[in-house]
Motif scaffolding. Structure first.
Motif, mmCIF file in Angstrom:
data_model
loop_
_atom_site.group_PDB
_atom_site.id
_atom_site.type_symbol
_atom_site.label_atom_id
_atom_site.label_comp_id
_atom_site.label_asym_id
_atom_site.label_seq_id
_atom_site.Cartn_x
_atom_site.Cartn_y
_atom_site.Cartn_z
ATOM 1 N N ARG A 52 13.089 35.862 90.514
ATOM 2 C CA ARG A 52 11.675 35.522 90.595
ATOM 3 C C ARG A 52 10.991 35.915 89.296
ATOM 4 N NH1 ARG A 52 10.450 38.680 96.045
ATOM 5 N NH2 ARG A 52 9.117 39.791 94.574
ATOM 6 N N ASP A 54 8.506 37.781 88.817
ATOM 7 C CA ASP A 54 8.173 39.212 88.751
ATOM 8 C C ASP A 54 9.403 40.098 88.704
ATOM 9 O OD1 ASP A 54 7.755 39.972 92.261
ATOM 10 O OD2 ASP A 54 8.686 38.228 91.344
ATOM 11 N N PHE A 74 12.312 31.654 90.006
ATOM 12 C CA PHE A 74 11.267 31.193 90.944
ATOM 13 C C PHE A 74 9.951 31.708 90.364
ATOM 14 C CE2 PHE A 74 9.991 30.216 95.378
ATOM 15 C CZ PHE A 74 8.863 30.995 95.541
ATOM 16 N N GLY A 75 9.345 30.873 89.517
ATOM 17 C CA GLY A 75 8.139 31.288 88.805
ATOM 18 C C GLY A 75 8.126 30.674 87.419
ATOM 19 N N VAL A 76 6.949 30.687 86.815
ATOM 20 C CA VAL A 76 6.838 30.099 85.470
ATOM 21 C C VAL A 76 7.123 31.150 84.397
ATOM 22 C CG1 VAL A 76 4.332 30.563 85.268
ATOM 23 C CG2 VAL A 76 5.373 28.655 84.001
ATOM 24 N N GLY A 77 6.848 32.392 84.697
ATOM 25 C CA GLY A 77 7.068 33.466 83.727
ATOM 26 C C GLY A 77 8.510 33.960 83.774
ATOM 27 N N LEU A 100 2.822 25.249 89.942
ATOM 28 C CA LEU A 100 1.944 26.369 90.323
ATOM 29 C C LEU A 100 0.663 26.446 89.486
ATOM 30 C CD1 LEU A 100 2.628 28.262 87.760
ATOM 31 C CD2 LEU A 100 4.424 29.157 89.186
ATOM 32 N N ARG A 234 0.477 38.391 82.790
ATOM 33 C CA ARG A 234 1.353 39.532 82.946
ATOM 34 C C ARG A 234 0.601 40.772 82.476
ATOM 35 N NH1 ARG A 234 3.920 36.702 85.698
ATOM 36 N NH2 ARG A 234 6.166 36.245 85.684
ATOM 37 N N HIS A 281 -0.702 40.123 92.807
ATOM 38 C CA HIS A 281 0.157 39.152 92.118
ATOM 39 C C HIS A 281 0.437 37.960 93.029
ATOM 40 C CE1 HIS A 281 3.639 38.551 89.047
ATOM 41 N NE2 HIS A 281 2.989 37.438 89.301
ATOM 42 N N SER A 284 0.238 32.325 92.547
ATOM 43 C CA SER A 284 0.909 31.093 93.029
ATOM 44 C C SER A 284 1.163 31.175 94.528
ATOM 45 C CB SER A 284 2.242 30.929 92.284
ATOM 46 O OG SER A 284 3.103 32.026 92.611
ATOM 47 N N ARG A 290 4.455 27.583 96.826
ATOM 48 C CA ARG A 290 5.726 28.315 96.912
ATOM 49 C C ARG A 290 6.857 27.405 97.419
ATOM 50 N NH1 ARG A 290 4.771 34.004 96.429
ATOM 51 N NH2 ARG A 290 3.509 34.076 94.525
ATOM 52 N N MET A 293 7.785 25.466 94.375
ATOM 53 C CA MET A 293 8.533 26.325 93.447
ATOM 54 C C MET A 293 9.970 26.503 93.917
ATOM 55 S SD MET A 293 5.526 29.149 92.873
ATOM 56 C CE MET A 293 6.546 30.406 92.123
HETATM 57 C C1 8YV Z 1 6.071 34.498 90.586
HETATM 58 C C2 8YV Z 1 4.713 34.455 88.754
HETATM 59 O O1 8YV Z 1 6.698 33.429 91.044
HETATM 60 O O2 8YV Z 1 5.157 32.213 88.291
HETATM 61 C C3 8YV Z 1 5.252 33.385 87.895
HETATM 62 O O3 8YV Z 1 5.747 33.726 86.812
HETATM 63 O O4 8YV Z 1 4.353 35.484 88.295
HETATM 64 C C4 8YV Z 1 4.700 34.213 90.186
HETATM 65 O O5 8YV Z 1 4.255 32.946 90.536
HETATM 66 C C5 8YV Z 1 6.044 35.614 91.525
HETATM 67 O O6 8YV Z 1 6.866 36.517 90.941
HETATM 68 C C6 8YV Z 1 6.454 35.202 92.933
HETATM 69 O O7 8YV Z 1 7.305 36.144 93.471
#
Ligand code: 8YV
Length: 316
Positions: A52, A54, A74-77, A100, A234, A281, A284, A290, A293
Motif C-alpha cells: 500500500r 502508506d 495500492f496507492g499513488v504514492g 483516487l 506525505r 490518512h 482516498s 478503494r 484502486m
Molecule cells: C494509500 C495513499 O493508498 O494513494 C496513496 O499513496 O496515501 C493512500 O491512498 C493508503 O495508503 C491506503 O492504505
C-alpha cells in the motif's frame, strides 16, 4: 500450474482479498509473529509484493525476496518503496494513479473548510449546549475569494486548484517548471515566495528526497499569521517540528493534516496544538475509489504475470 507466490504487506478491503487469494498464493506479512523468520521462509518463493502507499516495501523486505519481479502499490504514492533496490535489480513497480485524484482533492477542500470555518468546533458548540447557554458561535474566516497556493501541480494538485477556482480563489502554484495548460494560474517556483503570496498552502507533492521538509520554518514564516497549511500528500514534505512550533506560537493560523510522521502514531504535540485538524490518512478512503484502486492494482499484477506491460508502471 502453481499459482504465483505473492507477499502481501498489509490488509486490503475484503472485496480485494478474495480475488487475490484466488489468483495467487498469498503470504500475509503483517500477520506474521516473527516477520524476519517469515521472510526467510517464504522470501525465496516470492515473485511479487502487494503493498500500500502508506506501507511500501523496505530495502530489507526486497532483499529477502531474491526472485522478486514486481511490486504492486495500492496507492499513488510509492515513496515508501525502496526504489534504489528496484532499480538495481530491475524490479518493476506499479501504483494506482488517477482513480483516487478526485477523492483526495475533495478531502483537501473539506479539510480547508472544516479548519477555517471550524465546523468541528461548531458542532461541539451545539452538542455541548453552549449555543443555548452562550449564544452565537464565534465568528470564523472567509474562504471564498482568498488565495490558494498549490505546492506540486500534479494530478491531485491540479484537481485541488480546480476546486479552489470554484470557490473564487486566486490560484498560484509551485512546481519544477511551469505546467502546460496552467497558464491561467500564477507560477511561483519558490516555495517561500508561494507561501508569501497565498492564504492557504496545499501540499500536494509526491514525496521524494528532494521534497523532504520543503514546508519548513521559512515557508511557515512567509505564510504568516493568517495562513493555513493543508497536507494531503506525505508527512515527509513538512517539517513537523517547525509546524508545531508555528502552531503553538501563533505564527500561522492553522493546519489541516491527513498524514503524519510515524502514522498511525503521531507526535502528541498535535493533540494539544491549537487550530489543527487531524485526519487519519483517508484521502482516498471511499468505497468507490478503494475498489478502483484495488482493481487497478490487481490488473497490474495480472498484466505482469501474463507477460504484458504494466497498466500503470512507475518510472524508476
Ligand atoms: C494509500 C495513499 O493508498 O494513494 C496513496 O499513496 O496515501 C493512500 O491512498 C493508503 O495508503 C491506503 O492504505
Amino acid at each position: 500450474m502453481a499459482k504465483p507466490q505473492v507477499l502481501q504487506v498489509g490488509p486490503y478491503p475484503e472485496w480485494d482479498q478474495a480475488p487475490l487469494d484466488a489468483a495467487y498464493t498469498i503470504h500475509r506479512w503483517w500477520e506474521a509473529a516473527d516477520k524476519d523468520a517469515f521472510l526467510a521462509e517464504v522470501g525465496p518463493n516470492i515473485r511479487a509484493i502487494a503493498t500500500r502507499g502508506d506501507l511500501g516495501a523496505s530495502e530489507a523486505m526486497i532483499a529477502a525476496c531474491p526472485n522478486l519481479e514486481m511490486i504492486a502499490v495500492f496507492g499513488v504514492g510509492y515513496d515508501a518503496v525502496h526504489l534504489a533496490s528496484c532499480r538495481a535489480r530491475g524490479i518493476k513497480v506499479s501504483n494506482t494513479p488517477d482513480v483516487l485524484t478526485e477523492d483526495v482533492a475533495d478531502i483537501a477542500l473539506a479539510m480547508l473548510l472544516a479548519l477555517v470555518r471550524r465546523t468541528g468546533q461548531a458542532e461541539e458548540w451545539v452538542r455541548s449546549g453552549d449555543w443555548a447557554a452562550k449564544g452565537m458561535f464565534p465568528l470564523t474566516r472567509k474562504v471564498s475569494g482568498t488565495r490558494a497556493g498549490i505546492l506540486g501541480l500534479g494530478r491531485i494538485g491540479a484537481a485541488i486548484a480546480r476546486r479552489c477556482e470554484g470557490f473564487g480563489m486566486q490560484i498560484a502554484y509551485s512546481a519544477r517548471s511551469p505546467k502546460p495548460g496552467a497558464e491561467h494560474w500564477t507560477y511561483i517556483p519558490d516555495a517561500v515566495e508561494l507561501a508569501r503570496n497565498c492564504d492557504h498552502l496545499f501540499v500536494a507533492l509526491a514525496a521524494t528526497p528532494e521534497t523532504r521538509h520543503i514546508v519548513n520554518a521559512k515557508v511557515l514564516q512567509a505564510l504568516g499569521p493568517d495562513g493555513t497549511v493543508i497536507n494531503i500528500s506525505r508527512a515527509a514534505n513538512v517539517d513537523e517540528s517547525a509546524l508545531l512550533d508555528a502552531l503553538e506560537q501563533g505564527e500561522i493560523a492553522g493546519a489541516a493534516l491527513d498524514v503524519f510522521e510515524g502514522e498511525p502514531n503521531l507526535n502528541p504535540r498535535f493533540l494539544s496544538a491549537p487550530n489543527v485538524l487531524l485526519q487519519p490518512h483517508h484521502g482516498s478512503g471511499t468505497v468507490d475509489t478503494r475498489k478502483a484502486m484495488g482493481k487497478l492494482m490487481r490488473d497490474n499484477l495480472t498484466a505482469h504475470f501474463a507477460g504484458q506491460p504494466l497498466v500503470t508502471p512507475v518510472a524508476l
